[in-house]
Scaffold this motif. Structure first.
Motif, short mmCIF file in Angstrom:
data_model
loop_
_atom_site.label_atom_id
_atom_site.label_comp_id
_atom_site.label_asym_id
_atom_site.label_seq_id
_atom_site.Cartn_x
_atom_site.Cartn_y
_atom_site.Cartn_z
N HIS A 30 -16.39 -29.03 -5.25
CA HIS A 30 -16.45 -30.25 -4.97
C HIS A 30 -16.88 -30.37 -3.44
CE1 HIS A 30 -16.60 -34.74 -5.00
NE2 HIS A 30 -15.82 -34.73 -4.11
N CYS A 31 -15.88 -29.79 -2.91
CA CYS A 31 -16.28 -29.93 -1.18
C CYS A 31 -17.50 -29.36 -0.94
CB CYS A 31 -14.85 -29.34 -0.72
SG CYS A 31 -13.45 -30.28 -0.71
N THR A 32 -17.76 -28.20 -1.45
CA THR A 32 -19.13 -27.54 -1.06
C THR A 32 -20.14 -28.45 -1.39
OG1 THR A 32 -17.91 -25.33 -1.40
CG2 THR A 32 -20.25 -25.26 -1.25
N TYR A 33 -20.25 -28.94 -2.45
CA TYR A 33 -21.12 -29.90 -2.77
C TYR A 33 -21.36 -31.08 -1.86
CZ TYR A 33 -23.89 -32.83 -6.14
OH TYR A 33 -24.90 -33.64 -6.66
N VAL A 34 -20.49 -31.45 -1.50
CA VAL A 34 -20.26 -32.81 -0.48
C VAL A 34 -20.45 -32.16 1.11
CG1 VAL A 34 -19.56 -34.21 -2.02
CG2 VAL A 34 -17.81 -33.30 -0.66
N GLY A 35 -20.59 -30.86 1.08
CA GLY A 35 -20.85 -30.32 2.54
C GLY A 35 -19.50 -30.28 3.55
N LEU A 36 -18.53 -30.46 2.68
CA LEU A 36 -17.07 -30.20 3.48
C LEU A 36 -16.78 -28.49 3.52
CD1 LEU A 36 -15.35 -33.46 2.69
CD2 LEU A 36 -16.47 -32.82 4.83
N ASN A 37 -17.31 -27.75 4.18
CA ASN A 37 -17.20 -26.35 4.01
C ASN A 37 -15.72 -25.94 4.35
OD1 ASN A 37 -19.75 -26.21 2.68
ND2 ASN A 37 -20.52 -25.40 4.70
N GLY A 38 -15.18 -26.62 5.18
CA GLY A 38 -13.84 -26.41 5.88
C GLY A 38 -12.80 -26.45 4.63
N PHE A 39 -12.90 -27.97 4.14
CA PHE A 39 -12.08 -28.30 2.98
C PHE A 39 -12.16 -27.05 1.79
CE2 PHE A 39 -12.12 -31.94 5.38
CZ PHE A 39 -10.63 -32.54 5.30
N ALA A 40 -13.59 -26.73 1.37
CA ALA A 40 -13.74 -25.90 0.49
C ALA A 40 -13.27 -24.66 0.54
CB ALA A 40 -15.49 -25.76 0.43
N ASN A 41 -13.08 -24.18 1.98
CA ASN A 41 -12.56 -22.88 2.20
C ASN A 41 -10.96 -22.97 2.03
OD1 ASN A 41 -11.86 -20.23 3.53
ND2 ASN A 41 -10.99 -21.44 5.08
N TRP A 42 -10.34 -24.18 2.31
CA TRP A 42 -9.00 -24.57 2.13
C TRP A 42 -8.46 -24.41 0.53
CZ3 TRP A 42 -5.07 -27.01 -0.09
CH2 TRP A 42 -3.78 -27.08 0.36
N PHE A 43 -9.29 -25.00 -0.18
CA PHE A 43 -9.17 -25.11 -1.56
C PHE A 43 -9.33 -23.71 -2.12
CE2 PHE A 43 -9.29 -29.80 -1.09
CZ PHE A 43 -8.09 -30.14 -1.61
N MET A 44 -10.23 -22.99 -1.66
CA MET A 44 -10.34 -21.76 -2.19
C MET A 44 -9.27 -20.67 -2.22
SD MET A 44 -12.48 -20.35 -4.31
CE MET A 44 -14.22 -21.01 -4.40
N VAL A 45 -8.89 -20.93 -0.88
CA VAL A 45 -7.62 -19.99 -0.37
C VAL A 45 -6.64 -20.44 -1.30
CG1 VAL A 45 -5.73 -19.55 1.51
CG2 VAL A 45 -8.42 -19.59 1.95
N GLN A 46 -6.25 -21.59 -1.57
CA GLN A 46 -5.26 -22.30 -2.53
C GLN A 46 -5.30 -21.62 -3.82
OE1 GLN A 46 -2.88 -23.87 -0.87
NE2 GLN A 46 -1.72 -24.30 -2.76
N TYR A 47 -6.80 -21.48 -4.38
CA TYR A 47 -7.05 -21.02 -5.47
C TYR A 47 -6.55 -19.74 -5.80
CZ TYR A 47 -9.82 -17.90 -8.52
OH TYR A 47 -10.36 -16.82 -9.20
N GLN A 48 -6.67 -18.88 -4.54
CA GLN A 48 -6.19 -17.29 -4.50
C GLN A 48 -4.65 -17.44 -4.50
OE1 GLN A 48 -8.85 -16.39 -1.15
NE2 GLN A 48 -9.11 -14.72 -1.83
N GLU A 49 -4.17 -18.14 -3.74
CA GLU A 49 -2.67 -18.28 -3.92
C GLU A 49 -2.23 -18.66 -5.31
OE1 GLU A 49 -0.14 -20.56 -1.08
OE2 GLU A 49 -1.13 -19.50 0.48
#
Ligand code: OFO
Length: 169
Positions: A30-49
């Motif tokens: 969702h964050c990538t889609y709305v152009g918030l790439n930093g937030f997208a990264n944070w949530f993807m790291v959270q996914y890995q965790e």
């Protein structure tokens, strides 16, 4: 050796951790889609965790000679709203996970299952950190409010987050 009841409860927790991973991956999309790439990264790291949390329990159940049973993962809600609303939802979800971990500890105590009590200590500490991270993000996002520059700065900051796999026991 752990009981069948404890095995079932731990398998349930694997499913919850995998749902957490699925939820945060969806938030990242969702964050990538709305152009918030930093937030997208944070949530993807959270996914890995979250996947690493699931695997930690997976390995523990195996190490006890019990059977890991995987179940269907629920669909995440999808409509995530603003970054503040996303972190409020994240905190609420983590509080649910904390309660679930505490429930496992209660069961381990009831059963005098000392091995699982020790194993779960890591998760208790981890949940303190997870909730603290979410509270910090909520405070920052409330501070910037609707200020686009402030949000841009936070987004930049979140680009730096990296995944550090937890140490193997
Ligand atoms: Fe977010 O800590 Fe696992 O679920």
């Amino acid at each position: 050796m752990i009981s069948k009841k404890m095995t079932e409860a731990l398998n349930g927790q694997i499913n919850k951790e995998m749902y957490s991973a699925f939820l945060y991956m969806d938030m990242s999309a969702h964050c990538t889609y709305v152009g918030l790439n930093g937030f997208a990264n944070w949530f993807m790291v959270q996914y890995q965790e979250e996947m690493s949390h699931a695997m930690k329990i997976y390995d523990y159940v195996n190490s006890q000679g019990e059977k890991v049973v995987l179940n269907a993962i629920e669909k995440p809600p999808g409509n995530f709203g603003t970054p503040l609303e996303m972190f409020e939802a994240t905190l609420k979800h983590e509080q649910f996970i904390t309660a679930s971990i505490h429930g496992l500890v209660d069961l381990a105590n009831e059963e005098k299952d000392y091995a699982t009590q020790i194993f779960l200590q890591w998760f208790i500490t981890e949940q303190i950190e997870e909730e603290a991270n979410d509270n910090e993000m909520i405070a920052k996002l409330k501070l910037v409010g609707k200020d686009g520059n402030g949000l841009f700065m936070i987004d930049k900051e979140l680009e730096a987050r990296v995944f550090n796999p937890p140490a193997k026991e």
